[in-house]
Design a protein around this motif. Structure first.
Motif, short mmCIF file in Angstrom:
data_model
loop_
_atom_site.label_atom_id
_atom_site.label_comp_id
_atom_site.label_asym_id
_atom_site.label_seq_id
_atom_site.Cartn_x
_atom_site.Cartn_y
_atom_site.Cartn_z
N ARG A 163 -52.32 23.87 -18.88
CA ARG A 163 -51.34 23.49 -18.12
C ARG A 163 -50.19 23.47 -18.56
O ARG A 163 -50.18 22.50 -19.62
CB ARG A 163 -51.72 22.52 -16.82
CG ARG A 163 -52.65 22.81 -15.83
CD ARG A 163 -53.29 21.37 -15.51
NE ARG A 163 -54.28 21.67 -14.20
CZ ARG A 163 -53.93 21.81 -13.23
NH1 ARG A 163 -52.86 21.72 -12.64
NH2 ARG A 163 -54.78 22.27 -12.09
N VAL A 164 -48.89 24.22 -18.12
CA VAL A 164 -47.85 23.93 -19.04
C VAL A 164 -46.83 22.92 -18.31
O VAL A 164 -46.58 22.95 -16.90
CB VAL A 164 -46.90 25.44 -19.16
CG1 VAL A 164 -45.66 25.06 -19.51
CG2 VAL A 164 -47.86 26.26 -19.95
N LEU A 165 -46.19 22.23 -18.89
CA LEU A 165 -45.17 20.94 -18.47
C LEU A 165 -43.96 20.91 -19.16
O LEU A 165 -44.06 21.04 -20.26
CB LEU A 165 -46.02 19.78 -18.42
CG LEU A 165 -45.16 18.35 -17.87
CD1 LEU A 165 -44.97 18.50 -16.49
CD2 LEU A 165 -45.97 17.10 -18.42
N THR A 166 -42.89 20.80 -18.50
CA THR A 166 -41.49 20.87 -19.33
C THR A 166 -40.76 19.64 -18.66
O THR A 166 -40.94 19.39 -17.46
CB THR A 166 -40.88 22.13 -19.25
OG1 THR A 166 -39.44 21.73 -20.19
CG2 THR A 166 -40.32 22.44 -17.80
N PRO A 167 -40.13 18.96 -19.32
CA PRO A 167 -39.20 17.81 -18.69
C PRO A 167 -38.17 18.15 -17.73
O PRO A 167 -37.78 19.11 -17.69
CB PRO A 167 -38.74 17.06 -19.96
CG PRO A 167 -39.40 17.54 -21.18
CD PRO A 167 -39.97 18.70 -20.71
#
Lengths: 276, 276
Positions: A192-196
């Protein structure tokens, strides 16, 4: 890439501007750096949307979007195979000296075209990041937009270079990860991809938006959220993005190494084929 | 005060600068605003010392201080009775596009002379301040210097105006009071004067330094330190300073009123007589 190939100020070919411009005096304006490839200004609508949003946030009345589009078309027509087109919109010349704008300033737009020699192929193997010593301020009124007051980014980039790193990572005052000095940052946990989030500080990069959108089209779950430094260091994979770099894997942050899995490379290859 | 009376770029009379200047692109430079009165640039040595210190902090090689002094003398010779002289020093034209400087840039200096119509006499009765919604970032590398990346100050000044206040008060992310948007701030408790430290954020104003120095000559105890918002609201007296305003008493912050005691007025009258 040393000097601009051509420049336009309010639609007129030229490379000088009035010394009383508030962009110079106070960083009171916005910019966009647009990739130009084979006669196409890539992701142009996303750039112009962010520019318009930034003008609204700063209270800059910018009513020359049609003229700007025409000037971009002219510049793209002159561009070499690989180029960057930089747009600056400032609040314009000072009507009075001092920080508060008077509301009667007339926005100024500037375009400059730069050749782009391309990226070293080695960055596809992953780049090293440095953790910046400075932090970013909470400022929801300025968060997300690409304003001209970038001395923090300049100094964080200087730090990265001194540390032998490709870019610096910046946290906010509460220890949340926000972005690189010249890039946005993404983590992969269990595919899973997460960015601030960039609702309190940082810049909402155009390539960041493209990655979030294209993850969906590739069947990858992607969201933004609050990201701690611990979450970064426990990530399976980390990558950074900007419009010039596209998607670049991160091999280490300081002394901490990341394995190179395939999500960054899949995204990089896919996005490289896109222009919008 | 609407437009500059005269300008100089690297010693040459003129009012345009190259569009590739890093001061415009990144807020990568410094400024000083100097009061000119009866043919004298007031507190000039303090301004030039801060400018030199700022150049050192940003890694801008500025080796034209002698030329700058000569240009200041020329400008002062042309100044009306009340004027302001603004100096900007930037890292100069970009050698390459992008945040990191290459180290081979050549600093650029700009002077502009502005008439100053003076201050409304009503401010001697005290001004109202607004508490800014945004905070200032901790950044010891940038704290104290007067760099060009001032969009936070612009937006805080806009907020003050919208609130009908004279200036905004800015806190850091930990809730410490730092400064006004265009001023430094001082508190008086039991006849002792206190101003926030500016070692993590904020600007070390020239008038702030003059006040700290002159308190000693008037027998008033004055120090800098960490200042909470509670300390501000329990102060006997509050005043703000900058080189144009001198010392101005604060009558209220938001809904909280301060009584007008005499330390701000004594300091204001004393400093008004000084030029260095």
């Amino acid at each position: 890439m040393t000097a601009a190939l051509a420049g336009w100020i309010d639609g007129v070919r030229g490379d000088t501007l009035p010394a009383d411009d508030r962009g110079l005096h106070y960083g009171d304006g916005l910019f966009e750096t647009i990739g130009v490839r084979a006669g196409i200004a890539r992701f142009l609508e996303a750039h112009l949307a962010r520019l318009a949003s930034g003008c609204a946030r700063l209270g800059i009345r910018f009513d020359s979007m049609a003229e700007l589009r025409a000037e971009i078309a002219t510049a793209v027509g002159l561009a070499p195979a690989g180029a960057l087109l930089k747009i600056i919109v400032t609040r314009g010349s000072a009507v009075r000296r001092g920080y508060p704008p008077q509301g009667t300033e007339s926005a100024r737009r500037m375009l400059s075209l730069w050749s782009d020699d391309g990226l070293p192929t080695s960055i596809a193997e992953g780049v090293a990041l440095h953790r910046a010593t400075s932090t970013l301020a909470d400022n929801p009124a300025l968060a997300g937009i690409k304003h001209l007051s970038r001395i923090e980014n300049v100094m964080a980039a200087v730090e990265a270079r001194a540390a032998g790193a490709f870019d610096s990572l910046l946290l906010d005052g509460s220890g949340h990860l926000i972005s690189g000095a010249m890039s946005n940052v993404f983590l992969v946990h269990d595919s899973r991809v997460l960015t601030p989030r960039v609702d309190r500080c940082g810049v909402a990069g155009v390539m960041r938006g493209v990655v979030l959108r294209e993850c969906a089209s590739l069947g990858i779950t992607a969201t933004d959220g609050r990201v701690t430094l611990d979450a970064l260091l426990s990530a399976d994979e980390v990558f950074i993005t900007n419009v010039r770099l596209g998607v670049v894997p991160v091999s280490r942050v300081g002394e901490h190494s990341f394995r190179m899995t395939d999500i960054a490379r899949r995204l990089a290859a896919h996005i490289e084929t896109l222009d919008a």
